[in-house]
Design a protein around this motif. Structure first.
Motif, PDB file in Angstrom:
ATOM      1  N   UNK A  25      96.584   6.273  43.242  1.00  0.00           N
ATOM      2  CA  UNK A  25      97.369   5.312  42.743  1.00  0.00           C
ATOM      3  C   UNK A  25      97.672   5.898  41.114  1.00  0.00           C
ATOM      4  N   UNK A  26      99.061   5.514  40.936  1.00  0.00           N
ATOM      5  CA  UNK A  26      99.324   5.941  39.264  1.00  0.00           C
ATOM      6  C   UNK A  26      98.828   4.706  38.467  1.00  0.00           C
ATOM      7  N   UNK A  27      99.456   4.808  37.333  1.00  0.00           N
ATOM      8  CA  UNK A  27      99.176   3.861  36.196  1.00  0.00           C
ATOM      9  C   UNK A  27      99.637   2.416  36.587  1.00  0.00           C
ATOM     10  N   UNK A  28     100.518   2.210  37.321  1.00  0.00           N
ATOM     11  CA  UNK A  28     101.250   0.833  37.689  1.00  0.00           C
ATOM     12  C   UNK A  28     100.440  -0.083  38.541  1.00  0.00           C
ATOM     13  N   UNK A  29      99.460   0.432  39.178  1.00  0.00           N
ATOM     14  CA  UNK A  29      98.650  -0.322  40.166  1.00  0.00           C
ATOM     15  C   UNK A  29      97.654  -1.358  39.536  1.00  0.00           C
ATOM     16  N   UNK A  30      96.881  -0.570  38.663  1.00  0.00           N
ATOM     17  CA  UNK A  30      95.556  -1.541  37.998  1.00  0.00           C
ATOM     18  C   UNK A  30      96.404  -1.987  36.689  1.00  0.00           C
ATOM     19  N   UNK A  31      97.068  -1.338  35.819  1.00  0.00           N
ATOM     20  CA  UNK A  31      97.646  -1.533  34.693  1.00  0.00           C
ATOM     21  C   UNK A  31      96.695  -1.506  33.567  1.00  0.00           C
ATOM     22  N   UNK A  32      96.479  -2.440  32.560  1.00  0.00           N
ATOM     23  CA  UNK A  32      95.628  -2.533  31.468  1.00  0.00           C
ATOM     24  C   UNK A  32      94.156  -3.184  31.955  1.00  0.00           C
ATOM     25  N   UNK A  33      92.946  -2.513  31.811  1.00  0.00           N
ATOM     26  CA  UNK A  33      91.752  -2.972  32.158  1.00  0.00           C
ATOM     27  C   UNK A  33      90.908  -3.308  31.038  1.00  0.00           C
ATOM     28  N   UNK A  34      90.347  -4.482  30.591  1.00  0.00           N
ATOM     29  CA  UNK A  34      89.696  -4.877  29.556  1.00  0.00           C
ATOM     30  C   UNK A  34      88.213  -4.871  30.078  1.00  0.00           C
ATOM     31  N   UNK A  35      87.315  -3.986  29.464  1.00  0.00           N
ATOM     32  CA  UNK A  35      86.121  -3.720  29.889  1.00  0.00           C
ATOM     33  C   UNK A  35      85.041  -5.128  29.783  1.00  0.00           C
ATOM     34  N   UNK A  36      85.470  -5.764  28.430  1.00  0.00           N
ATOM     35  CA  UNK A  36      84.815  -6.908  28.305  1.00  0.00           C
ATOM     36  C   UNK A  36      85.264  -8.061  29.243  1.00  0.00           C
ATOM     37  N   UNK A  37      86.444  -8.421  29.635  1.00  0.00           N
ATOM     38  CA  UNK A  37      86.790  -9.166  30.635  1.00  0.00           C
ATOM     39  C   UNK A  37      86.149  -8.899  32.201  1.00  0.00           C
ATOM     40  N   UNK A  38      86.206  -7.511  32.523  1.00  0.00           N
ATOM     41  CA  UNK A  38      85.434  -7.200  33.652  1.00  0.00           C
ATOM     42  C   UNK A  38      83.999  -7.417  33.690  1.00  0.00           C
ATOM     43  N   UNK A  39      83.309  -7.099  32.493  1.00  0.00           N
ATOM     44  CA  UNK A  39      81.900  -7.383  32.663  1.00  0.00           C
ATOM     45  C   UNK A  39      81.593  -9.005  32.598  1.00  0.00           C
ATOM     46  N   UNK A  40      82.535  -9.769  31.876  1.00  0.00           N
ATOM     47  CA  UNK A  40      82.390 -11.240  31.798  1.00  0.00           C
ATOM     48  C   UNK A  40      82.559 -11.960  32.942  1.00  0.00           C
ATOM     49  N   UNK A  41      83.254 -11.160  34.023  1.00  0.00           N
ATOM     50  CA  UNK A  41      83.821 -11.801  35.275  1.00  0.00           C
ATOM     51  C   UNK A  41      85.087 -12.278  35.191  1.00  0.00           C
ATOM     52  N   UNK A  42      86.044 -12.656  33.805  1.00  0.00           N
ATOM     53  CA  UNK A  42      87.119 -13.205  33.721  1.00  0.00           C
ATOM     54  C   UNK A  42      88.239 -12.285  34.578  1.00  0.00           C
ATOM     55  N   UNK A  43      87.954 -11.177  34.895  1.00  0.00           N
ATOM     56  CA  UNK A  43      88.931 -10.308  35.663  1.00  0.00           C
ATOM     57  C   UNK A  43      88.157  -9.350  36.640  1.00  0.00           C
ATOM     58  N   UNK A  44      88.375  -8.776  37.575  1.00  0.00           N
ATOM     59  CA  UNK A  44      87.791  -8.133  38.825  1.00  0.00           C
ATOM     60  C   UNK A  44      88.625  -6.790  39.530  1.00  0.00           C
ATOM     61  N   UNK A  45      89.263  -6.261  38.501  1.00  0.00           N
ATOM     62  CA  UNK A  45      90.183  -5.219  38.977  1.00  0.00           C
ATOM     63  C   UNK A  45      89.388  -4.119  39.391  1.00  0.00           C
ATOM     64  N   UNK A  46      88.400  -3.589  38.990  1.00  0.00           N
ATOM     65  CA  UNK A  46      87.596  -2.646  39.481  1.00  0.00           C
ATOM     66  C   UNK A  46      86.784  -2.906  40.771  1.00  0.00           C
ATOM     67  N   UNK A  47      86.326  -4.294  40.715  1.00  0.00           N
ATOM     68  CA  UNK A  47      85.567  -4.816  41.950  1.00  0.00           C
ATOM     69  C   UNK A  47      86.807  -4.933  43.007  1.00  0.00           C
ATOM     70  N   UNK A  48      88.113  -5.290  42.826  1.00  0.00           N
ATOM     71  CA  UNK A  48      89.075  -5.357  43.872  1.00  0.00           C
ATOM     72  C   UNK A  48      89.129  -3.921  44.402  1.00  0.00           C
ATOM     73  N   UNK A  49      89.305  -3.076  43.621  1.00  0.00           N
ATOM     74  CA  UNK A  49      89.605  -1.683  43.892  1.00  0.00           C
ATOM     75  C   UNK A  49      88.611  -1.104  44.941  1.00  0.00           C
ATOM     76  N   UNK A  50      87.198  -1.285  44.462  1.00  0.00           N
ATOM     77  CA  UNK A  50      86.116  -0.845  45.410  1.00  0.00           C
ATOM     78  C   UNK A  50      86.197  -1.569  46.607  1.00  0.00           C
ATOM     79  N   UNK A  51      86.370  -2.825  46.913  1.00  0.00           N
ATOM     80  CA  UNK A  51      86.281  -3.253  48.050  1.00  0.00           C
ATOM     81  C   UNK A  51      87.673  -3.028  48.881  1.00  0.00           C
TER      82      UNK A  51
END
Length: 220
Positions: A25-51
């Motif tokens: 996938x190119x850059x448009x699929x995930x867009x911008x990913x904030x590490x702090x939001x991912x670690x705090x659970x406010x977003x889960x883009x990497x988790x959705x990708x892994x699932x």
């Protein structure tokens, strides 16, 4: 080895991945990913990708812009069968670009194949593909923000031929595939598939260098 490319996929689009070893996938699929939001659970883009990689039974590579407390990098995330394997950043930042550089080559074992990652501007640095070739990669994947002229396709065609590694590139809604024989294919479909058979084709290269002469030896 089968690679499925989604040049124009967006994060909010329903998705089914055709049977393949690696989905790109190119850059448009995930867009911008904030590490702090991912670690705090406010977003889960990497988790959705892994699932998604687990449910679709394939490996996934996806471009994104990562934000680490305001320090932004162009990156590619890798997942395989439900596991997030890592995030590789662009190593070389040109003058005038506002992102930061990363460190270390991105090399992953995906679906049993060794795959090397080239992130955006790193395509202009031949030492990257040379290193991936010397590390024994079966495939190199280049994830670009955009391709505005014929130079990037020409570069991957040259790299594949010179370094013996097939290259898949995604950018600007288009997918590209360069084979080690020098053949290049392109597609602007929303989903396309390329296939390649990994080969370890080596040539014996000899050269002469001045110096490195043992002390007891004379000129020759």
């Amino acid at each position: 080895m089968k690679i499925c490319v989604f040049p124009r996929s967006r994060s909010d689009a329903p998705l089914h991945i055709p049977e393949c070893d690696v989905a790109l996938f190119g850059f448009s699929a995930l867009g911008e990913v904030d590490y702090e939001s991912e670690l705090s659970g406010r977003t889960d883009k990497f988790g959705e990708m892994a699932r998604l990689s687990f449910s679709e039974k394939c490996a996934i590579l996806c471009g994104c812009t990562t934000d680490s407390r305001g320090l932004k990098r162009r990156s590619v995330a890798a997942a395989d069968r439900g596991r997030l394997l890592g995030i590789s950043d662009m190593l070389n930042v040109l003058d005038g670009d506002e992102v930061r550089c990363g460190a270390g080559l991105g090399i992953y074992t995906l679906s049993g194949y060794k795959v090397g990652v080239i992130v955006d501007g790193d395509l202009c640095f031949p030492e990257i593909i040379k290193s991936l070739s010397e590390c024994g990669c079966n495939l190199a994947v280049a994830v670009m923000r955009e391709v505005s002229d014929e130079i990037p396709p020409l570069i991957i065609r040259s790299y594949a031929y010179l370094y013996g590694v097939p290259i898949v590139m995604v950018a600007s809604g288009t997918a590209y595939f360069a084979d080690i024989s020098g053949i290049i294919a392109t597609s602007n479909q929303s989903v396309c598939t390329f296939e390649t058979v990994p080969k370890n084709a080596y040539r014996l290269v000899t050269s002469r260098r001045r110096g490195l002469i043992p002390r007891e030896s004379g000129d020759y």
